[in-house]
Design a protein around this motif. Sequence first.
Motif, PDB file in Angstrom:
ATOM      1  N   VAL A 205      22.482 116.772  10.851  1.00  0.00           N
ATOM      2  CA  VAL A 205      23.597 116.494  11.754  1.00  0.00           C
ATOM      3  C   VAL A 205      24.832 117.179  11.191  1.00  0.00           C
ATOM      4  O   VAL A 205      25.113 117.087   9.988  1.00  0.00           O
ATOM      5  CB  VAL A 205      23.859 114.987  11.909  1.00  0.00           C
ATOM      6  N   LEU A 206      25.596 117.828  12.083  1.00  0.00           N
ATOM      7  CA  LEU A 206      26.799 118.567  11.689  1.00  0.00           C
ATOM      8  C   LEU A 206      27.912 118.268  12.697  1.00  0.00           C
ATOM      9  O   LEU A 206      27.947 118.844  13.780  1.00  0.00           O
ATOM     10  CB  LEU A 206      26.522 120.073  11.652  1.00  0.00           C
ATOM     11  N   HIS A 207      28.796 117.353  12.352  1.00  0.00           N
ATOM     12  CA  HIS A 207      29.934 117.031  13.206  1.00  0.00           C
ATOM     13  C   HIS A 207      31.186 117.645  12.579  1.00  0.00           C
ATOM     14  O   HIS A 207      31.573 117.274  11.458  1.00  0.00           O
ATOM     15  CB  HIS A 207      30.116 115.520  13.340  1.00  0.00           C
ATOM     16  N   SER A 208      31.825 118.546  13.285  1.00  0.00           N
ATOM     17  CA  SER A 208      33.002 119.255  12.765  1.00  0.00           C
ATOM     18  C   SER A 208      34.237 118.833  13.553  1.00  0.00           C
ATOM     19  O   SER A 208      34.203 118.750  14.781  1.00  0.00           O
ATOM     20  CB  SER A 208      32.800 120.769  12.891  1.00  0.00           C
ATOM     21  N   ASP A 209      35.338 118.591  12.826  1.00  0.00           N
ATOM     22  CA  ASP A 209      36.551 118.180  13.527  1.00  0.00           C
ATOM     23  C   ASP A 209      37.781 118.496  12.688  1.00  0.00           C
ATOM     24  O   ASP A 209      37.693 118.944  11.539  1.00  0.00           O
ATOM     25  CB  ASP A 209      36.511 116.682  13.847  1.00  0.00           C
ATOM     26  N   LEU A 210      38.923 118.244  13.309  1.00  0.00           N
ATOM     27  CA  LEU A 210      40.218 118.467  12.680  1.00  0.00           C
ATOM     28  C   LEU A 210      40.505 117.389  11.630  1.00  0.00           C
ATOM     29  O   LEU A 210      40.052 116.254  11.768  1.00  0.00           O
ATOM     30  CB  LEU A 210      41.323 118.408  13.742  1.00  0.00           C
ATOM     31  N   ALA A 211      41.271 117.769  10.615  1.00  0.00           N
ATOM     32  CA  ALA A 211      41.770 116.807   9.645  1.00  0.00           C
ATOM     33  C   ALA A 211      43.280 116.688   9.831  1.00  0.00           C
ATOM     34  O   ALA A 211      43.991 117.689   9.874  1.00  0.00           O
ATOM     35  CB  ALA A 211      41.441 117.252   8.225  1.00  0.00           C
ATOM     36  N   ARG A 212      43.765 115.481   9.960  1.00  0.00           N
ATOM     37  CA  ARG A 212      45.173 115.229  10.251  1.00  0.00           C
ATOM     38  C   ARG A 212      46.069 115.618   9.073  1.00  0.00           C
ATOM     39  O   ARG A 212      45.801 115.245   7.930  1.00  0.00           O
ATOM     40  CB  ARG A 212      45.354 113.746  10.564  1.00  0.00           C
ATOM     41  N   SER A 213      47.115 116.376   9.364  1.00  0.00           N
ATOM     42  CA  SER A 213      48.123 116.679   8.347  1.00  0.00           C
ATOM     43  C   SER A 213      49.376 117.187   9.040  1.00  0.00           C
ATOM     44  O   SER A 213      49.297 117.825  10.097  1.00  0.00           O
ATOM     45  CB  SER A 213      47.616 117.728   7.349  1.00  0.00           C
ATOM     46  N   PRO A 214      50.549 116.944   8.469  1.00  0.00           N
ATOM     47  CA  PRO A 214      51.785 117.441   9.086  1.00  0.00           C
ATOM     48  C   PRO A 214      51.854 118.965   9.102  1.00  0.00           C
ATOM     49  O   PRO A 214      52.418 119.533  10.042  1.00  0.00           O
ATOM     50  CB  PRO A 214      52.896 116.831   8.225  1.00  0.00           C
TER      51      PRO A 214
ATOM     52  N   SER B  33      43.427 112.524  14.761  1.00  0.00           N
ATOM     53  CA  SER B  33      42.305 112.882  13.895  1.00  0.00           C
ATOM     54  C   SER B  33      42.268 112.029  12.627  1.00  0.00           C
ATOM     55  O   SER B  33      43.280 111.504  12.155  1.00  0.00           O
ATOM     56  CB  SER B  33      42.399 114.358  13.499  1.00  0.00           C
ATOM     57  N   TYR B  34      41.065 111.947  12.067  1.00  0.00           N
ATOM     58  CA  TYR B  34      40.870 111.297  10.777  1.00  0.00           C
ATOM     59  C   TYR B  34      41.202 112.265   9.645  1.00  0.00           C
ATOM     60  O   TYR B  34      41.050 113.484   9.785  1.00  0.00           O
ATOM     61  CB  TYR B  34      39.409 110.882  10.608  1.00  0.00           C
ATOM     62  N   THR B  35      41.608 111.724   8.525  1.00  0.00           N
ATOM     63  CA  THR B  35      41.573 112.500   7.296  1.00  0.00           C
ATOM     64  C   THR B  35      40.153 112.373   6.718  1.00  0.00           C
ATOM     65  O   THR B  35      39.388 111.464   7.075  1.00  0.00           O
ATOM     66  CB  THR B  35      42.581 111.992   6.267  1.00  0.00           C
ATOM     67  N   ALA B  36      39.821 113.271   5.804  1.00  0.00           N
ATOM     68  CA  ALA B  36      38.492 113.206   5.190  1.00  0.00           C
ATOM     69  C   ALA B  36      38.310 111.885   4.444  1.00  0.00           C
ATOM     70  O   ALA B  36      37.222 111.285   4.471  1.00  0.00           O
ATOM     71  CB  ALA B  36      38.301 114.393   4.253  1.00  0.00           C
ATOM     72  N   ALA B  37      39.364 111.401   3.801  1.00  0.00           N
ATOM     73  CA  ALA B  37      39.263 110.140   3.056  1.00  0.00           C
ATOM     74  C   ALA B  37      39.049 108.950   3.998  1.00  0.00           C
ATOM     75  O   ALA B  37      38.238 108.061   3.712  1.00  0.00           O
ATOM     76  CB  ALA B  37      40.523 109.927   2.222  1.00  0.00           C
ATOM     77  N   GLU B  38      39.743 108.925   5.127  1.00  0.00           N
ATOM     78  CA  GLU B  38      39.548 107.852   6.102  1.00  0.00           C
ATOM     79  C   GLU B  38      38.122 107.853   6.621  1.00  0.00           C
ATOM     80  O   GLU B  38      37.500 106.793   6.772  1.00  0.00           O
ATOM     81  CB  GLU B  38      40.525 108.030   7.264  1.00  0.00           C
ATOM     82  N   LEU B  39      37.624 109.023   6.897  1.00  0.00           N
ATOM     83  CA  LEU B  39      36.272 109.128   7.442  1.00  0.00           C
ATOM     84  C   LEU B  39      35.236 108.690   6.416  1.00  0.00           C
ATOM     85  O   LEU B  39      34.289 107.967   6.741  1.00  0.00           O
ATOM     86  CB  LEU B  39      36.016 110.568   7.881  1.00  0.00           C
ATOM     87  N   ALA B  40      35.417 109.119   5.166  1.00  0.00           N
ATOM     88  CA  ALA B  40      34.466 108.753   4.119  1.00  0.00           C
ATOM     89  C   ALA B  40      34.395 107.239   3.939  1.00  0.00           C
ATOM     90  O   ALA B  40      33.331 106.689   3.622  1.00  0.00           O
ATOM     91  CB  ALA B  40      34.848 109.432   2.814  1.00  0.00           C
ATOM     92  N   ALA B  41      35.519 106.543   4.150  1.00  0.00           N
ATOM     93  CA  ALA B  41      35.544 105.090   4.015  1.00  0.00           C
ATOM     94  C   ALA B  41      34.910 104.374   5.201  1.00  0.00           C
ATOM     95  O   ALA B  41      34.576 103.189   5.102  1.00  0.00           O
ATOM     96  CB  ALA B  41      36.985 104.618   3.840  1.00  0.00           C
ATOM     97  N   LEU B  42      34.730 105.085   6.305  1.00  0.00           N
ATOM     98  CA  LEU B  42      34.270 104.469   7.547  1.00  0.00           C
ATOM     99  C   LEU B  42      32.791 104.706   7.835  1.00  0.00           C
ATOM    100  O   LEU B  42      32.131 103.858   8.432  1.00  0.00           O
ATOM    101  CB  LEU B  42      35.117 105.006   8.713  1.00  0.00           C
ATOM    102  N   VAL B  43      32.254 105.857   7.428  1.00  0.00           N
ATOM    103  CA  VAL B  43      30.909 106.240   7.862  1.00  0.00           C
ATOM    104  C   VAL B  43      29.842 105.405   7.160  1.00  0.00           C
ATOM    105  O   VAL B  43      30.049 104.909   6.045  1.00  0.00           O
ATOM    106  CB  VAL B  43      30.660 107.743   7.605  1.00  0.00           C
ATOM    107  N   PRO B  44      28.682 105.243   7.789  1.00  0.00           N
ATOM    108  CA  PRO B  44      27.586 104.489   7.173  1.00  0.00           C
ATOM    109  C   PRO B  44      27.007 105.230   5.968  1.00  0.00           C
ATOM    110  O   PRO B  44      27.250 106.423   5.774  1.00  0.00           O
ATOM    111  CB  PRO B  44      26.557 104.386   8.312  1.00  0.00           C
ATOM    112  N   PRO B  45      26.207 104.542   5.162  1.00  0.00           N
ATOM    113  CA  PRO B  45      25.532 105.203   4.041  1.00  0.00           C
ATOM    114  C   PRO B  45      24.663 106.363   4.533  1.00  0.00           C
ATOM    115  O   PRO B  45      24.080 106.304   5.616  1.00  0.00           O
ATOM    116  CB  PRO B  45      24.673 104.087   3.446  1.00  0.00           C
ATOM    117  N   GLY B  46      24.584 107.396   3.711  1.00  0.00           N
ATOM    118  CA  GLY B  46      23.778 108.571   4.054  1.00  0.00           C
ATOM    119  C   GLY B  46      24.579 109.713   4.624  1.00  0.00           C
ATOM    120  O   GLY B  46      24.066 110.834   4.719  1.00  0.00           O
ATOM    121  N   TRP B  47      25.830 109.457   5.006  1.00  0.00           N
ATOM    122  CA  TRP B  47      26.690 110.490   5.553  1.00  0.00           C
ATOM    123  C   TRP B  47      27.612 111.049   4.465  1.00  0.00           C
ATOM    124  O   TRP B  47      28.004 110.334   3.551  1.00  0.00           O
ATOM    125  CB  TRP B  47      27.542 109.932   6.699  1.00  0.00           C
ATOM    126  N   ALA B  48      27.938 112.334   4.590  1.00  0.00           N
ATOM    127  CA  ALA B  48      28.815 112.988   3.627  1.00  0.00           C
ATOM    128  C   ALA B  48      29.912 113.734   4.369  1.00  0.00           C
ATOM    129  O   ALA B  48      29.677 114.316   5.433  1.00  0.00           O
ATOM    130  CB  ALA B  48      28.028 113.965   2.747  1.00  0.00           C
TER     131      ALA B  48
END
Length: 231
Positions: free
Chosen positions: A160-169, A198-213
């Motif tokens: 699985v490959l989900h690509s998206d924007l990362a939020r930043s000013p 958009s999510y930041t990478a850190a926000e996403l890492a804290a939210l996704v289920p185990p097995g996701w990177a």
Amino acid sequence: MGLDFSRRAADLHERMDEPDCDLPTLRRTYAQFATVNALVAGWRQVYLRELRPRLSPGRTMTLLDIGCGGGDVPLRLAHWARRDGLRLRVTAIDADERAVAYASPLAQPGVEFRQALSGDLVREGQRFDFVTSNHLLHHLTDPELVALLRDSERLCRVRVLHSDLARSPLAYRLFSVGARLFPGTFIHEDGLLSIRRSYTAAELAALVPPGWAVRPLFPFRYLLTYTGPNA
């Protein structure tokens, strides 16, 4: 007062998602997605690193693209595979019938567009070697995101490959300038809203289920990945 980039602006809504938005403007927006994604989405590198090494000239692999919009990303992936002599069959889905109506006439051999949700395909018992999406995750609430990832796990055999924007000013400021090259579309207005949603990478890492990177990508992006049982 400056904008707050410390948290997602998940309450904002993009114009192109409105059911009564101007249809000619929406279609012009779809038409320009190919240029925008070629400039900023980085799918060529994702194809070279993640997809091409797993494709074969002798066995047809399958790919599901979720939230395909104007269809340029799945069409480009299919084109690259075909040019490399590799066999890839692509199904591209979107919940919005307007996107499917725009993209369907652009279909190439081996590429099918369909109005559907990921959950529809799960209920049908469908499976694909690869599951991808581009600029989809920021449209979702946190529970919708988790549900999409669960669907992706069920639908995927290999990757699985989900690509998206990362939020930043900084991304916001740079896009605010560059997107003015696309007048008569929703790209400038909606693109800025997309960055704020958009999510930041850190926000996403804290939210996704185990097995996701979560892997940061240049510029101002991330790739959310999952390895399926047949990898």
